[in-house]
Design a protein around this motif. Structure first.
Motif: not given
Ligand code: ADP
Ligand code: MG
Length: 822
Positions: A11, A14, A109-112
């Protein structure tokens, strides 16, 4: 048994907002970095292209593109619903069928990962795999009435190789470190058991959702700036499902692990030091052990798999190469600076795809039912033994035994099947009892036959045609009267109920108006149009009460506001206004308000539909009665021919019921959405308060540094001297420091414009630290002095951000007044 390799999906996130709004979007445009090849229908592939400037320094052989195959690749525009439908729904199906299943998200980290597994914190449509899967599972359980299901939830966090129960009620009182650790126990069959991990029964989707939010909030509260647990810990949300068919002794168990792993970035890149290095090493260690397990599993003929090396691999042992259907989601943030990590994530996924799992149905016999069966068998064997050994059993049969025998004999005698058998077991007492009973019956019949003499029969015979006709007529009349009585009794009952409902409805309306948070839902089974709201609303209200109770507990835990001094409260108001989350809270409040009024309107129209249904039913009954009465008096009713007016009424009733059901379904969906929004808001509020608390403490500690004479503000939590990766920092607002080394409020300017305005280059540097402490008149009273100092600090940083508005001026005036009065 189902043999299957681990399914891997990719996945793409964005591009971050900063980049979307940035000047050179096309430069950062991801198009040149990757391409998705969907032509190969069965296994799509993702090509990551190294930009030329990176290719040289990155790898020695100067490869410029890498291709990775995935089951499916979801580009950055894939919505949460699509992810659920394609990835999680099939997994939920297999859990419902009785197989253990796991979905884990892996990526930097930050990849969603959290966004994919749990969901975004802002919009309802952003809810992730966990809430959607819960919703789906409970919907399916409700539909399936052939089995009895029980659902339990557990939520485990693994941080620095220690397990913590996120649903432990003691979270209310303790810091993460003070909680009892969850430990692993292994039984002789090498099954893993988790000690100190609580299981909570959830009978509805709402209860399960409450548990998810409770765990997430506990996790957020336990997280201090020193332990950014959300990026450095693994979280495992588990749904434990058991099912049993009624009467069967076999119970089926299945588990669904939904795993949000720690960030997979390497230590070398983030270049962390000290405490954070220990943590990073730990994460890396734990992910490193995961990798080792995966390598071992993907190699053929490896006998030893090093599961025991880390807690996470021990917990997920079954999910990796065991009795489980497992799915991995590789989350990728494909921007230039993340290419290295993205390639590493994809490589990891390719190895994972080689692992074969063997999922079996986990069936077990319920010991209680087995005991009952065995007891019965023992009794039968004893009986048989008594016959064989000629042993006489003299004790009398019990009441229950006699009753049981009567039943058996009655059904035996009534059974028309000539082959049917009377099975009473090998107990001679029972056999004798049955013979006696049958003898009595035969004798009774004989005496009855004798008492009816032949003349009487003859006499009867000659009168038979007349009597029979009369008898039938009387029977008909009796039937009609019975019908009428039933109808009248029903009408009476309804009238009574209506009067009761009217009372309850009006009280419900009042309570709805009183509380905007109260439930506007007249719930109940949509099939039962006639059920009144009054009998159902209280249960719903309790649900809402429960979630409010939980959130109030959470508020209590962070409960600083309760003890806030006046100055602190004012600072909180300003902080709240400028906090980025307050926009979200306000937005959600608006949406919630809309949904509430929609739900209320819908509730009213459902009540209206319900009333109409009631009226139509009454009209049908009345019409029916009229017809019956007419039929009796005029003998005109033709049986079997429907009355057109009644038919018309019935059609209307069906239509109304249909409308009722549609509205009810919509209301149910609204209810879930409202609850979700309320939980999101609760969480956002707790976060806001927590951010403020951290900022306030930091302000106080920096004041202490600059003004040792000033009284301290009680125990102050230190802020981390972090040197995390750039990306980390952008996500952890409370870690930001301004140029003077002081902390600024976590998200002081909600809009990007605001952020530019408060950039250090444009900021007028009027720092309080530069002002001699002696110039601030203090009162000598510790609480008041600390308030004054903290207030000045708050005011100063707001002034620096140029966020001038009337509100601030008001505070300025108040501050001057306060200073003047001291
Ligand atoms: P991780 O858990 O991998 O560290 P996060 O899920 O916290 O990352 O995502 C980091 C930021 O990116 C958050 O603010 C999240 O809302 C946003 N984000 C991640 N994936 C998406 C997505 N597919 N669509 C919109 N925003 C996303
Ligand atoms: Mg996360």
């Amino acid at each position: 048994m189902v043999k299957e390799t681990i399914q891997i999906f990719a996945r793409l996130k964005p591009p971050s907002r900063k980049h979307q709004q940035g000047v050179c979007a096309e430069q950062l445009g991801t198009g040149e970095i990757y391409s998705i090849d969907e032509d190969e229908k069965l296994t799509p592939s993702l090509e990551i292209i190294l930009p030329r400037d990176l290719a040289d320094g990155f790898v020695n052989n100067k490869r410029e593109s890498y291709r990775f195959k995935f089951q499916r690749i979801f580009d950055h525009d894939a919505k949460q619903e699509i992810i659920f439908e394609n990835i999680a729904k099939p997994v939920a199906e297999s859990v419902l069928a009785g197989y253990n299943s796991t979905i884990f998200a892996y990526g930097q980290t930050g990849s969603g990962k959290t966004f994919t597994i749990t969901g975004g914190a802002e919009r309802y449509s952003d809810r992730g795999i966990i809430p959607r899967t819960l919703s789906y599972i409970f919907e399916q359980l409700q539909k399936d009435s052939s089995k009895m299901y029980t659902t339990h939830i557990s939520y485990l966090e693994i941080y620095n190789e220690c397990g913590y129960d996120l649903l432990d009620p003691r979270h209310e009182a303790s810091r993460l470190e003070d909680l009892p650790k969850v430990t692993i126990l292994e039984d002789p069959d090498q099954n893993i058991h988790l000690k100190n991990l609580s299981l909570h029964q959830a009978t509805t989707e709402e209860e399960a959702l409450n548990l998810l939010f409770l765990g997430d909030t506990n996790r957020m509260i336990a997280e201090t700036p020193m332990n950014q647990a959300s990026t450095r810990s693994h979280c495992i949300f588990t749904v434990h499902l058991s099912s049993k068919e009624p009467g069967s002794a076999t119970v089926r168990h299945s588990k669904l692990h939904l795993v949000d792993l720690a960030g997979s970035e390497r230590v070398a890149k983030s270049g962390v030091r000290g405490q954070l290095l220990t943590e990073a090493k730990y994460i890396n260690l734990s992910l490193h052990y995961l990798e080792q397990v995966i390598i071992a599993l993907s190699e053929r003929n490896r006998l030893h798999i090093p599961y025991r090396n880390s807690m996470m691999t021990s917990v997920l042992r079954d999910s990796l190469g065991g009795n489980c259907m497992t799915t991995m989601i590789a989350t990728l943030s494909l921007e230039k600076r993340n290419i290295e990590e993205s390639i590493s994530t994809c490589r990891f996924a390719q190895r994972v795809a080689l692992i074969k799992n063997e999922a079996v149905l986990n069936e077990e016999i319920d010991p209680r039912l087995v005991i009952i069966c065995l007891q019965k068998e023992i009794q039968e064997l004893k009986d048989e033994l008594a016959i064989v050994t000629g042993e006489q059993r003299t004790e009398a049969l019990t009441e229950e035994e006699l009753l049981q025998l009567e039943k058996l004999m009655t059904s035996f005698l009534e059974d028309q099947d000539p082959e049917s058998r009377l099975e009473v077991g090998a107990d001679m007492r029972k056999i004798h009892h049955c013979f006696h009973h049958l003898k009595r019956l035969v004798n009774d019949k004989k005496t009855l036959g004798k008492s009816t003499g032949p003349s009487e029969t003859k006499n009867q015979d000659c009168q038979e045609p007349l009597r029979e006709e009369e008898y039938r007529k009387l029977q008909d009349i009796l039937k009609q009267r019975d019908n009428e009585i039933n109808i009248l009794v029903n009408m009476l009952k309804k009238e009574k109920k209506k009067t009761q409902d009217a009372g309850l409805l009006s009280s419900m309306d009042r309570s709805e108006i009183r509380s905007s948070q109260g439930s506007p839902f007249p719930s109940g089974n949509p099939q039962e149009g006639q059920r009144t709201s009054s009998s159902l609303v209280p249960a719903q209200a309790q649900d809402f009460g429960a979630s409010r109770y939980r959130s109030s507990l959470l508020h209590k835990k962070t409960g600083m506001r309760g003890e806030m001094s006046l100055g602190c409260q004012e600072a909180f108001e300003i902080f709240k206004r400028d906090h980025a989350d307050s926009v979200t809270i306000d937005d959600n409040k608006q949406i919630l308000k809309q949904r509430f009024s929609e739900a209320k309107a819908l509730g009213e129209s459902i009540n209206e539909a319900r009333r109409k249904i009631g009226h139509l039913k009454d009209a049908i009954t009345q019409r029916h009665m009229q017809q019956v009465a007419l039929g009796i008096s005029e003998n005109t009713a033709v049986p079997g021919v429907p009355d057109p007016q009644e038919e018309e009424l019935r059609l209307q009733l069906e239509e109304e019921k249909k409308r009722y059901r549609t509205k009810f379904t919509r209301l149910k969906a609204l209810k879930v959405e409202i609850e979700h929004l309320q939980l999101l808001m609760d969480r956002a509020k707790v976060k806001l308060q927590k951010d403020f608390e951290a900022w306030w403490a930091a302000e106080a500690s920096s004041l202490q540094v600059h003004s040792p004479a000033a009284n301290p503000l009680g125990p102050v939590k230190p802020f981390p001297q972090t040197s995390e990766s750039q990306q980390d920092r952008s996500q952890l607002p409370s870690n930001r420091r301004d140029l003077t080394g002081r902390n600024t409020p976590p998200t002081p300017c909600p809009s990007p414009v605001g952020r530019e305005q408060c950039s250090p280059s444009t900021r007028p540097e009027v720092s309080i630290s530069e002002r001699p402490t002696s110039s601030i008149p203090l009162t000598g009273d510790s609480q008041t002095d600390s308030d004054i100092l903290a207030f000045i600090r708050a005011r100063q940083s707001i002034l620096q951000r140029k966020c001038k508005c009337t509100h601030l001026q008001l505070h300025e005036a108040r501050a001057s007044a306060l200073l003047a009065s001291t």
